[in-house]
Design an enzyme around this catalytic site. Structure first.
Site, PDB file in Angstrom:
ATOM      1  N   ARG A 210     -36.140 -68.419 -84.524  1.00  0.00           N
ATOM      2  CA  ARG A 210     -35.944 -68.791 -83.122  1.00  0.00           C
ATOM      3  C   ARG A 210     -36.339 -67.637 -82.216  1.00  0.00           C
ATOM      4  O   ARG A 210     -35.793 -66.544 -82.325  1.00  0.00           O
ATOM      5  CB  ARG A 210     -34.482 -69.173 -82.878  1.00  0.00           C
ATOM      6  CG  ARG A 210     -34.100 -70.324 -83.789  1.00  0.00           C
ATOM      7  CD  ARG A 210     -32.910 -71.112 -83.354  1.00  0.00           C
ATOM      8  NE  ARG A 210     -32.788 -72.250 -84.275  1.00  0.00           N
ATOM      9  CZ  ARG A 210     -31.789 -73.100 -84.316  1.00  0.00           C
ATOM     10  NH1 ARG A 210     -30.796 -72.971 -83.468  1.00  0.00           N
ATOM     11  NH2 ARG A 210     -31.779 -74.099 -85.174  1.00  0.00           N
ATOM     12  N   GLU A 212     -35.544 -66.682 -79.471  1.00  0.00           N
ATOM     13  CA  GLU A 212     -34.579 -66.487 -78.386  1.00  0.00           C
ATOM     14  C   GLU A 212     -34.679 -65.074 -77.842  1.00  0.00           C
ATOM     15  O   GLU A 212     -34.775 -64.122 -78.600  1.00  0.00           O
ATOM     16  CB  GLU A 212     -33.142 -66.663 -78.906  1.00  0.00           C
ATOM     17  CG  GLU A 212     -32.795 -68.052 -79.310  1.00  0.00           C
ATOM     18  CD  GLU A 212     -31.301 -68.179 -79.630  1.00  0.00           C
ATOM     19  OE1 GLU A 212     -30.517 -67.347 -79.162  1.00  0.00           O
ATOM     20  OE2 GLU A 212     -30.952 -69.122 -80.350  1.00  0.00           O
ATOM     21  N   ARG A 218     -24.257 -61.820 -81.896  1.00  0.00           N
ATOM     22  CA  ARG A 218     -24.195 -63.026 -82.726  1.00  0.00           C
ATOM     23  C   ARG A 218     -25.474 -63.856 -82.733  1.00  0.00           C
ATOM     24  O   ARG A 218     -25.453 -65.009 -83.114  1.00  0.00           O
ATOM     25  CB  ARG A 218     -22.978 -63.879 -82.381  1.00  0.00           C
ATOM     26  CG  ARG A 218     -22.820 -64.223 -80.930  1.00  0.00           C
ATOM     27  CD  ARG A 218     -21.435 -64.843 -80.767  1.00  0.00           C
ATOM     28  NE  ARG A 218     -21.341 -65.664 -79.585  1.00  0.00           N
ATOM     29  CZ  ARG A 218     -20.315 -66.444 -79.318  1.00  0.00           C
ATOM     30  NH1 ARG A 218     -19.315 -66.534 -80.163  1.00  0.00           N
ATOM     31  NH2 ARG A 218     -20.274 -67.154 -78.220  1.00  0.00           N
ATOM     32  N   HIS A 219     -26.575 -63.247 -82.336  1.00  0.00           N
ATOM     33  CA  HIS A 219     -27.868 -63.938 -82.417  1.00  0.00           C
ATOM     34  C   HIS A 219     -28.844 -63.158 -83.290  1.00  0.00           C
ATOM     35  O   HIS A 219     -28.880 -61.937 -83.257  1.00  0.00           O
ATOM     36  CB  HIS A 219     -28.477 -64.105 -81.023  1.00  0.00           C
ATOM     37  CG  HIS A 219     -27.799 -65.140 -80.200  1.00  0.00           C
ATOM     38  ND1 HIS A 219     -26.759 -64.838 -79.350  1.00  0.00           N
ATOM     39  CD2 HIS A 219     -27.991 -66.483 -80.111  1.00  0.00           C
ATOM     40  CE1 HIS A 219     -26.343 -65.955 -78.761  1.00  0.00           C
ATOM     41  NE2 HIS A 219     -27.070 -66.963 -79.203  1.00  0.00           N
ATOM     42  N   GLU A 352     -18.866 -70.703 -82.984  1.00  0.00           N
ATOM     43  CA  GLU A 352     -19.432 -71.886 -83.631  1.00  0.00           C
ATOM     44  C   GLU A 352     -20.108 -71.503 -84.942  1.00  0.00           C
ATOM     45  O   GLU A 352     -20.838 -70.517 -85.009  1.00  0.00           O
ATOM     46  CB  GLU A 352     -20.469 -72.496 -82.676  1.00  0.00           C
ATOM     47  CG  GLU A 352     -21.183 -73.710 -83.222  1.00  0.00           C
ATOM     48  CD  GLU A 352     -22.517 -73.938 -82.515  1.00  0.00           C
ATOM     49  OE1 GLU A 352     -22.610 -73.687 -81.303  1.00  0.00           O
ATOM     50  OE2 GLU A 352     -23.470 -74.349 -83.204  1.00  0.00           O
ATOM     51  N   ARG A 403     -23.312 -66.428 -89.893  1.00  0.00           N
ATOM     52  CA  ARG A 403     -22.066 -66.614 -89.136  1.00  0.00           C
ATOM     53  C   ARG A 403     -20.900 -66.931 -90.066  1.00  0.00           C
ATOM     54  O   ARG A 403     -19.767 -66.505 -89.829  1.00  0.00           O
ATOM     55  CB  ARG A 403     -22.239 -67.720 -88.094  1.00  0.00           C
ATOM     56  CG  ARG A 403     -23.089 -67.262 -86.916  1.00  0.00           C
ATOM     57  CD  ARG A 403     -23.095 -68.298 -85.808  1.00  0.00           C
ATOM     58  NE  ARG A 403     -23.743 -67.755 -84.615  1.00  0.00           N
ATOM     59  CZ  ARG A 403     -23.528 -68.210 -83.384  1.00  0.00           C
ATOM     60  NH1 ARG A 403     -22.695 -69.219 -83.185  1.00  0.00           N
ATOM     61  NH2 ARG A 403     -24.142 -67.670 -82.356  1.00  0.00           N
TER      62      ARG A 403
END
Lengths: 429, 429
Positions: A210, A212, A218-219, A352, A403
């Site tokens: 990704r 992002e 947390r990414h 999440e 995660r």
């Protein structure tokens, strides 16, 4: 024959070990080494006047983190780690480490994350860091065995794709010969196609990519996703499967990784089933009791909201009955109240972990939803075609392995759960 | 509750099943359907005068490959598949398939590979095709369990990398934010770094990407590789591990996948250990006895040579003692005859399955070998650094999952062993 260090006990008579020089100490007439392999640490004691000159010479020249082989007599000694030590009859340097080390493996000096990642091969020698990755291995192996035992077929879907899963954002472009292609964001469309293929239940553990711009704790731009899809199942069925998986994996780690958990000083609590199911509308009410920036219906949950709800619930839980508008186009709306859909998130109190849903299996409804999201059904033709030739009802989810490990082991940064993280700035090593 | 079709026996009284309409036949007073799920096929018989009108209406309207639900009475009947049929009390169309189908699932008409891959979701409904992928799943799950039982740690290494494993050729470039990056050709350098990290034994099953221009029946541009690396081991140790793995996986498939093997009409022979070890020099002599274009010492084995040797040996075998010049820079030369190295290939009589070697763990020798290959040690600094801080001796191999499945199941084209192949021309679906 080399013995793993853990297998050397106070009762062992003699042993040959290999490992890294964890520490070196000199106390006048005695030299002490701590030697480390992946199973433990052992003290090697050299009484200078009693060992052959060549052992003494070797011992004097050896640097920390060099690889050595030691053969000798084992003696029970209370003060040493594991209650035993080796007095060497042979000492061989297999591979010499330069000094100074770019990173302190004995953890006397703690280092910044970037320094650690720059020398990840040294960082991962630390027993605490190694423990994380040995547990991560137990997690993926246990998940594989569990899903196979539930009749899920292990598939491999392409990572080089011609189209985006959810529109054109957040994709890394690839030059694929004379064509443009992308690194796949998610196996979503492919695992759904395998439902059309009649495989009925599939799973994949693989990389997702990704682009992002987020650079947070947390990414990741490359992560490992555990994806599951099941036919003739609804969202409730696959939530149960997910819940069973989480409990199974925790239970397996608690039983099988006790030494690694001890290394991390973690007393692992296996979560109990069933996890609470909290409707989205209720979840934002809970969050709004404590957070500053109140949420309105239709807002995504902010990290602050996730924490607030997590604090209230205090265990793993599902958020269900999401507004259709804030979920992907493939989530199945409830027939009697289509503004809500059969989507869910699995939450750890901190964040999440997984998103899932019963999917739309009706071709025309899917086209309608793709258009409603402002996307073009034409660019999804390869995906839509299977829906015209007998697509069964199906549901599934994707679970982030990093995660899962991060929350299980209470790690502050997701980079702790991946050997060689890829983020906004890091592409090496 | 739905029963898997395989679970419906002549002794079952009544059953509810779901599945795809495999065939439809009308014989005057009787309609027959064959319904297929992933476990088998069952006949549904509709005596037109005895069933309710709505069942008859539904039966008349249903098209092949639609998804249906049937509930009814089970009757033993010798001529039907599995010796039983269902007479429906309920018949529901869950998902309608358009006609005509782009591909014939009942395999009455065989299709070209390209046509099949264009509609892979239909192609994979064929019991023969499904059998391949269910066996492939058994292979990867069994390999995971086997390697974990041997103490190998499951790792995930990055697929986005800044440098090539073996020089700059055959790489797909990626635009990684403002940097250039590549899709990784192999976990080679990363699994070696995990030896420097003291993990001692690791494995990974994951995608590898090669921008090869070859477009043959045994090349893919995206493939799945099973990679293993073990410390304090030499080439002989890891050849034994590889041999054990192959035998274990064959044995597992033979025992666990008998129905899928029967579907493919394969009588699987489990290879016996030890596989012959044939030195490279001897291998080219064997090949030269029969092939047209003779090989000289230092040539790579041509496909014709591989077949010639395979015909002679007639089982899995290793080619060992390769000339150092035709192996990658990281292969360890024999100290007493450095023109040969401790590299090996695992061969199936049809083709190469795996390459491996004891690796060089000495930093300076490695730099020398990188330079000798015309590569620049500077561009490998991230990889070379671990060799300066205590790199243990180690060895390993990479095994192509598609080739393993292709040779196990005697498939003519490697594309048969991957759901969504990526090749020189194919990027979809």
């Amino acid at each position: 024959m080399r013995l793993p260090i853990r297998a050397v006990t106070p009762e062992t008579e003699s042993a040959e070990i290999v490992g890294w020089v964890h520490e070196v100490r000199d106390l006048g007439g005695l030299s002490f080494f701590l030697i480390r392999d992946r199973t433990g640490i052992i003290q090697v004691t050299i009484p200078k006047k009693k060992v052959p000159a060549e052992i003494l010479d070797t011992a004097r020249s050896v640097s920390r983190e060099s690889v050595v082989r030691v053969r000798g007599t084992v003696k029970a000694i209370e003060k040493a780690p594991g209650g035993r030590e080796i007095v060497p009859e042979e000492l061989e340097i297999i591979s010499t480490a330069e000094s100074p080390l770019p990173l302190d493996v004995a953890e006397k000096v703690s280092a910044e994350m970037d320094t650690r990642l720059d020398s990840r091969f040294l960082d991962a020698r630390k027993p605490r860091v190694r423990a994380i990755f040995f547990i991560r291995s137990a997690v993926t192996c246990a998940a594989t065995a569990f899903l196979a035992s539930r009749g899920c077929i292990n598939i491999a879907t392409p990572k080089i794709v011609a189209a985006a899963t959810e529109g054109g954002t957040e994709l890394f472009p690839i030059a694929y010969f004379e064509k443009e292609a992308f690194m796949n964001q998610s196996p979503q469309l492919y695992k759904q196609m395998m439902m059309a293929a009649g495989f009925e239940a599939v799973f994949e553990i693989g990389p997702i990519f990704r682009a992002e711009e987020h650079n947070t704790v947390r990414h990741l731009n490359e992560a490992t996703s555990l994806d599951v899809e099941v036919s003739f199942a609804d969202h409730n069925d696959v939530m149960e499967l997910l819940e069973d998986l989480i409990v199974h994996v925790y239970d397996h780690v608690a039983k099988d990784c006790s030494e690694h958990l001890a290394e991390l000083e973690i007393d692992l609590k296996v979560p109990s089933k069933p996890f609470p199911r909290i409707p989205y509308a209720e979840a934002i009410e809970i969050a709004n009791k404590t957070i500053e920036e109140k949420l309105a219906f239709g807002d995504d949950l902010s990290p602050a909201a996730e924490r607030a709800i997590g604090d209230t619930v205090g265990q793993h839980y599902f958020i269900v009955d999401w507004p259709t508008d804030i979920r992907p186009y493939y989530a199945m709306p409830y027939p009697d109240r289509p503004e809500f859909c059969k989507a869910f998130d699995l939450m750890h109190p901190r964040m999440e972990l997984s998103s899932g849903a019963q999917r739309i299996h009706d071709h025309d409804l899917l086209v309608e939803r793709i258009s409603a999201k402002g996307l073009s059904p034409e660019s999804f033709e390869f995906y839509l075609k299977p829906f015209r030739y007998g697509m069964p009802p199906h549901a599934g989810w994707g679970l982030g392995i990093e995660r899962l490990v991060m929350t299980m082991l209470d790690l502050p940064n997701i980079r702790e759960a991946v050997l060689f993280p890829r983020d906004r700035h890091r592409l090496m090593p």
